[in-house]
Design a protein around this motif. Structure first.
Motif: not given
Length: 315
Positions: A11-13, A20-22, A261-266
Motif C-alpha cells: 500500500r505504501a508503494t 509521483a504521478w500526481m 491516474l485517469g482524467a478525473p484525478l489528473v
C-alpha cells in the motif's frame, strides 16, 4: 515474509507511485499554464511567425525524443483508430491554441482552457450517454460569471464595460475551439490505453504530425523563417523553455499521468494552470489583474473549478 507485513508495504508503494504521478500531473499543469504566456511572448515580442514557432519547436522536441523510442515503436500501433483520432485532435488543438495566444491576452486563453472539465462532462454525456455529473450546470454558470468579471474593464453604475477588442474576440474564439479539442483529447487518451498503445508512441506520433503539418502550412503561407536569425539570447532562452518544458515535458507528463491516474484525478489540480499563467504573464508580459473585481472573478473561477473537480473525483 507474512501477508500482514507485505500488505502495508504494498500500500505504501502504491501510494508513493500515486503521489509521483500526481507530481507529474502538477508539472504538466504548470507548464501548460506557462504555454499561452510563452507562446504570446514569442509571437508578439520576439515576432516569430505562428506556424514556424510550432514547426521548429516540435521538430526540436521530436529530435530529442525520437532516438529513445524509435527502436521500440511497433507499426501495428498505426492501425489504432484512437491514435489517429488523437493525432488529428492534437494538431487542431496546437494550431488554435498558439493562434489564440497571438490575438488575445494569455490570461484570457487560460480562462477558456479551465472550462475543459465542464465540456468533457457535456461531451461524455452527449457522445457516450454517460450521466452528467452533479453541479455541472451551476459550475458552468459560476465559471462564466467569474470569467466575465476577469474580462471586465470596470464595473460601476453604468453596468459592466468589457475590456475586449476585436483582436481579443478573435483570440477568445480560437481559444474556445482549442478548448473543445482539448476536451476531445482528454476523452481519447484513455482510449489509447484500451488499444494498448504505449504513451511514448502516442507522443511520437503527436510530435511528428505537428512538425509535418505546421511546417507545411508555414511554407505554404510564406512565413519568414529568417526571424530566427534575429532572436536575442533572452528570446532563445524563452524559446528553449517553450520547447523543453511545454512541447516535450508537459506533453509527456500529461500523457503518462492521464494513463496512470485517469482524467478525473489528473484534472483535479487543473485550476493551478490559471495561477501559473497569472504569475508568468505579470513577469514576462506585464499582463496582470488591475481591479478588485477582476481578482474576485479569478477567485470565483479557481474555487468553482477546484470544487467541481474535487466532487467529480470523489464520485
Amino acid at each position: 515474509m507474512s501477508k500482514a507485513t507485505t500488505l502495508p508495504t504494498a500500500r505504501a508503494t502504491q501510494a508513493g507511485a500515486t503521489w509521483a504521478w500526481m507530481g507529474a500531473a502538477l508539472f504538466a499543469h504548470t507548464a501548460w499554464g506557462a504555454y499561452p504566456v510563452l507562446a504570446r511572448y514569442l509571437q508578439t515580442v520576439s515576432h516569430i511567425p505562428s506556424m514556424a514557432l510550432l514547426a521548429l519547436g516540435n521538430l526540436l522536441a521530436l529530435a530529442a525524443f525520437a532516438p529513445f523510442v524509435l527502436g521500440r515503436f511497433d507499426r501495428r500501433f498505426l492501425r489504432s483508430r484512437a491514435l489517429w483520432g488523437f493525432t488529428l485532435v492534437v494538431v487542431l488543438r496546437a494550431i488554435t491554441n498558439v493562434l489564440s495566444a497571438r490575438f488575445t491576452l494569455a490570461i484570457y486563453v487560460q480562462l477558456i482552457t479551465l472550462m475543459t472539465p465542464l465540456v468533457v462532462a457535456l461531451l461524455s454525456a452527449a457522445l457516450f450517454r454517460q450521466r452528467l455529473p452533479p453541479f455541472t450546470w451551476p459550475a458552468i454558470g459560476l465559471s462564466l460569471a467569474g470569467s466575465l468579471l476577469m474580462m471586465s474593464g470596470d464595473i460601476g453604475g453604468h453596468g459592466v464595460r468589457m475590456a475586449l477588442t476585436g483582436s481579443d474576440l478573435l483570440g477568445i474564439g480560437l481559444a474556445c475551439a482549442s478548448m473543445l479539442c482539448l476536451s476531445l483529447y482528454m476523452i481519447l487518451v484513455p482510449r489509447t490505453v484500451k488499444d494498448a498503445v504505449p504513451g511514448e508512441a502516442v507522443l511520437l506520433m503527436q510530435l511528428l504530425a505537428l512538425t509535418v503539418t505546421t511546417g507545411a502550412i508555414s511554407l505554404a503561407i510564406g512565413e519568414d523563417w529568417g526571424r530566427y536569425a534575429a532572436l536575442s539570447p533572452s528570446d532563445w532562452a524563452i524559446y528553449g523553455a517553450f520547447v523543453v518544458f511545454v512541447l516535450l515535458g508537459a506533453n509527456l507528463a500529461q500523457i503518462a499521468s492521464l494513463r496512470q491516474l485517469g482524467a478525473p484525478l489528473v484534472s483535479s489540480t487543473m485550476a493551478w494552470r490559471l495561477v501559473a499563467t497569472l504569475a508568468l504573464a505579470a513577469l514576462l508580459l506585464g499582463e496582470r489583474l488591475s481591479s478588485l473585481w477582476q481578482i474576485l472573478g479569478a477567485v470565483v473561477v479557481l474555487a468553482t473549478i477546484s470544487a467541481y473537480l474535487r466532487r467529480q473525483r470523489r464520485a
